[in-house]
Design a protein around this motif. Sequence first.
Motif, PDB file in Angstrom:
ATOM      1  N   SER A 152      42.684  11.957 -38.119  1.00 32.11           N
ATOM      2  CA  SER A 152      41.752  13.057 -38.393  1.00 32.11           C
ATOM      3  C   SER A 152      40.909  13.399 -37.168  1.00 32.11           C
ATOM      4  O   SER A 152      40.575  14.566 -36.952  1.00 32.11           O
ATOM      5  CB  SER A 152      40.861  12.717 -39.591  1.00 32.11           C
ATOM      6  N   ILE A 153      40.587  12.400 -36.364  1.00 33.40           N
ATOM      7  CA  ILE A 153      39.827  12.648 -35.132  1.00 33.40           C
ATOM      8  C   ILE A 153      40.614  13.552 -34.189  1.00 33.40           C
ATOM      9  O   ILE A 153      40.058  14.446 -33.561  1.00 33.40           O
ATOM     10  CB  ILE A 153      39.476  11.317 -34.441  1.00 33.40           C
ATOM     11  N   LEU A 154      41.918  13.312 -34.097  1.00 32.33           N
ATOM     12  CA  LEU A 154      42.740  14.071 -33.145  1.00 32.33           C
ATOM     13  C   LEU A 154      43.287  15.373 -33.706  1.00 32.33           C
ATOM     14  O   LEU A 154      43.690  16.242 -32.942  1.00 32.33           O
ATOM     15  CB  LEU A 154      43.890  13.206 -32.637  1.00 32.33           C
ATOM     16  N   THR A 155      43.329  15.531 -35.028  1.00 32.69           N
ATOM     17  CA  THR A 155      43.880  16.758 -35.594  1.00 32.69           C
ATOM     18  C   THR A 155      42.820  17.792 -35.938  1.00 32.69           C
ATOM     19  O   THR A 155      43.089  18.983 -35.867  1.00 32.69           O
ATOM     20  CB  THR A 155      44.712  16.469 -36.863  1.00 32.69           C
ATOM     21  N   GLN A 156      41.646  17.347 -36.347  1.00 30.06           N
ATOM     22  CA  GLN A 156      40.599  18.292 -36.749  1.00 30.06           C
ATOM     23  C   GLN A 156      39.230  17.681 -36.491  1.00 30.06           C
ATOM     24  O   GLN A 156      38.576  17.177 -37.398  1.00 30.06           O
ATOM     25  CB  GLN A 156      40.761  18.651 -38.229  1.00 30.06           C
ATOM     26  N   TRP A 157      38.808  17.729 -35.226  1.00 25.92           N
ATOM     27  CA  TRP A 157      37.539  17.101 -34.862  1.00 25.92           C
ATOM     28  C   TRP A 157      36.364  17.809 -35.508  1.00 25.92           C
ATOM     29  O   TRP A 157      36.270  19.032 -35.518  1.00 25.92           O
ATOM     30  CB  TRP A 157      37.340  17.092 -33.355  1.00 25.92           C
ATOM     31  N   GLU A 158      35.451  17.006 -36.053  1.00 31.63           N
ATOM     32  CA  GLU A 158      34.163  17.462 -36.557  1.00 31.63           C
ATOM     33  C   GLU A 158      33.166  16.362 -36.218  1.00 31.63           C
ATOM     34  O   GLU A 158      33.517  15.178 -36.220  1.00 31.63           O
ATOM     35  CB  GLU A 158      34.203  17.651 -38.071  1.00 31.63           C
ATOM     36  N   ALA A 159      31.942  16.725 -35.941  1.00 28.60           N
ATOM     37  CA  ALA A 159      30.920  15.766 -35.508  1.00 28.60           C
ATOM     38  C   ALA A 159      30.785  14.539 -36.415  1.00 28.60           C
ATOM     39  O   ALA A 159      30.642  13.422 -35.918  1.00 28.60           O
ATOM     40  CB  ALA A 159      29.581  16.470 -35.351  1.00 28.60           C
ATOM     41  N   PRO A 160      30.850  14.672 -37.756  1.00 31.59           N
ATOM     42  CA  PRO A 160      30.708  13.476 -38.593  1.00 31.59           C
ATOM     43  C   PRO A 160      31.799  12.421 -38.350  1.00 31.59           C
ATOM     44  O   PRO A 160      31.612  11.253 -38.675  1.00 31.59           O
ATOM     45  CB  PRO A 160      30.788  14.018 -40.029  1.00 31.59           C
ATOM     46  N   LYS A 161      32.899  12.815 -37.769  1.00 38.57           N
ATOM     47  CA  LYS A 161      33.981  11.862 -37.511  1.00 38.57           C
ATOM     48  C   LYS A 161      33.623  10.863 -36.415  1.00 38.57           C
ATOM     49  O   LYS A 161      34.303   9.854 -36.249  1.00 38.57           O
ATOM     50  CB  LYS A 161      35.275  12.602 -37.198  1.00 38.57           C
ATOM     51  N   ALA A 162      32.546  11.115 -35.713  1.00 37.54           N
ATOM     52  CA  ALA A 162      32.060  10.142 -34.722  1.00 37.54           C
ATOM     53  C   ALA A 162      31.696   8.829 -35.404  1.00 37.54           C
ATOM     54  O   ALA A 162      31.694   7.773 -34.759  1.00 37.54           O
ATOM     55  CB  ALA A 162      30.863  10.710 -33.969  1.00 37.54           C
ATOM     56  N   ASP A 163      31.427   8.874 -36.709  1.00 38.27           N
ATOM     57  CA  ASP A 163      31.094   7.658 -37.458  1.00 38.27           C
ATOM     58  C   ASP A 163      32.269   6.684 -37.551  1.00 38.27           C
ATOM     59  O   ASP A 163      32.070   5.511 -37.857  1.00 38.27           O
ATOM     60  CB  ASP A 163      30.612   7.998 -38.868  1.00 38.27           C
ATOM     61  N   PHE A 164      33.488   7.159 -37.289  1.00 38.55           N
ATOM     62  CA  PHE A 164      34.660   6.277 -37.292  1.00 38.55           C
ATOM     63  C   PHE A 164      34.701   5.394 -36.041  1.00 38.55           C
ATOM     64  O   PHE A 164      35.437   4.417 -35.988  1.00 38.55           O
ATOM     65  CB  PHE A 164      35.965   7.081 -37.340  1.00 38.55           C
ATOM     66  N   ILE A 165      33.931   5.765 -35.009  1.00 33.23           N
ATOM     67  CA  ILE A 165      33.968   5.088 -33.708  1.00 33.23           C
ATOM     68  C   ILE A 165      32.834   4.070 -33.619  1.00 33.23           C
ATOM     69  O   ILE A 165      31.691   4.377 -33.951  1.00 33.23           O
ATOM     70  CB  ILE A 165      33.808   6.127 -32.565  1.00 33.23           C
ATOM     71  N   ALA A 166      33.163   2.880 -33.120  1.00 35.06           N
ATOM     72  CA  ALA A 166      32.151   1.827 -32.950  1.00 35.06           C
ATOM     73  C   ALA A 166      31.110   2.260 -31.920  1.00 35.06           C
ATOM     74  O   ALA A 166      31.448   2.846 -30.892  1.00 35.06           O
ATOM     75  CB  ALA A 166      32.813   0.523 -32.511  1.00 35.06           C
ATOM     76  N   ASP A 167      29.853   1.974 -32.220  1.00 35.82           N
ATOM     77  CA  ASP A 167      28.760   2.333 -31.314  1.00 35.82           C
ATOM     78  C   ASP A 167      28.765   1.494 -30.044  1.00 35.82           C
ATOM     79  O   ASP A 167      28.493   1.998 -28.963  1.00 35.82           O
ATOM     80  CB  ASP A 167      27.408   2.163 -32.017  1.00 35.82           C
ATOM     81  N   GLN A 168      29.070   0.216 -30.159  1.00 41.64           N
ATOM     82  CA  GLN A 168      29.016  -0.708 -29.020  1.00 41.64           C
ATOM     83  C   GLN A 168      30.420  -1.141 -28.609  1.00 41.64           C
ATOM     84  O   GLN A 168      31.235  -1.480 -29.460  1.00 41.64           O
ATOM     85  CB  GLN A 168      28.196  -1.948 -29.380  1.00 41.64           C
ATOM     86  N   GLY A 169      30.695  -1.117 -27.316  1.00 35.38           N
ATOM     87  CA  GLY A 169      31.935  -1.667 -26.780  1.00 35.38           C
ATOM     88  C   GLY A 169      33.169  -0.808 -26.921  1.00 35.38           C
ATOM     89  O   GLY A 169      34.266  -1.227 -26.565  1.00 35.38           O
ATOM     90  N   PHE A 170      33.031   0.417 -27.432  1.00 35.44           N
ATOM     91  CA  PHE A 170      34.197   1.288 -27.586  1.00 35.44           C
ATOM     92  C   PHE A 170      34.728   1.730 -26.225  1.00 35.44           C
ATOM     93  O   PHE A 170      33.970   1.967 -25.291  1.00 35.44           O
ATOM     94  CB  PHE A 170      33.839   2.543 -28.396  1.00 35.44           C
ATOM     95  N   PHE A 171      36.065   1.859 -26.123  1.00 35.56           N
ATOM     96  CA  PHE A 171      36.703   2.484 -24.962  1.00 35.56           C
ATOM     97  C   PHE A 171      38.037   3.085 -25.377  1.00 35.56           C
ATOM     98  O   PHE A 171      38.636   2.688 -26.369  1.00 35.56           O
ATOM     99  CB  PHE A 171      36.897   1.486 -23.805  1.00 35.56           C
TER     100      PHE A 171
END
Length: 177
Positions: free
Chosen positions: A43-62
């Motif tokens: 869903s992040i790559l097919t239809q980005w919307e700001a709330p989808k940032a919640d799927f990403i870890a706040d710390q240590g993501f790359f």
Amino acid sequence: MRFLSVLSLAAGVSAAATSLATRGNNKCMKEADVNYLVDAYKSILTQWEAPKADFIADQGFFDYSDSINTVAGLQTGFPIFPNKAAFVGYQTVTPDNLPLVIVEVGPWSCDQITIIWSATFTKVPGGSPLPVRGITVLGGSYKKDEKKWEIQSIKVEFNSINYYKNTGGVCSRPAPA
């Protein structure tokens, strides 16, 4: 004797899995967790919307991809997005919005999932869409306080020549030797 070797191997694998389960966040993914993270990634790559940032870890993501670095004309060997802010900033300004099709999921371990995907698209007006096929290894982390899994890392490689052509790049065959 061969049976004992197989049992010994199985015991070693079981011990390794138990060891994985007790490291870090003390939780290993189950099939429902795998499906949740794969759906989040898609869903992040097919239809980005700001709330989808919640799927990403706040710390240590790359997000690591020599394919993306090559298409972007950057040096390879380092994360294209070294943290959540860089990833979310890019997606917010220039979302991929690719028609990503998940071809295969698995194998997965305690906190990593292997995904094979494809996308046939063009971002060139009047262009001919070319298929791009790739492999992604998602790293997951469990956020205990919210009782949910997040994407901790994305490692992706794909057919960068077709991707480059689909986004307007020109690539011709080398002259015969």
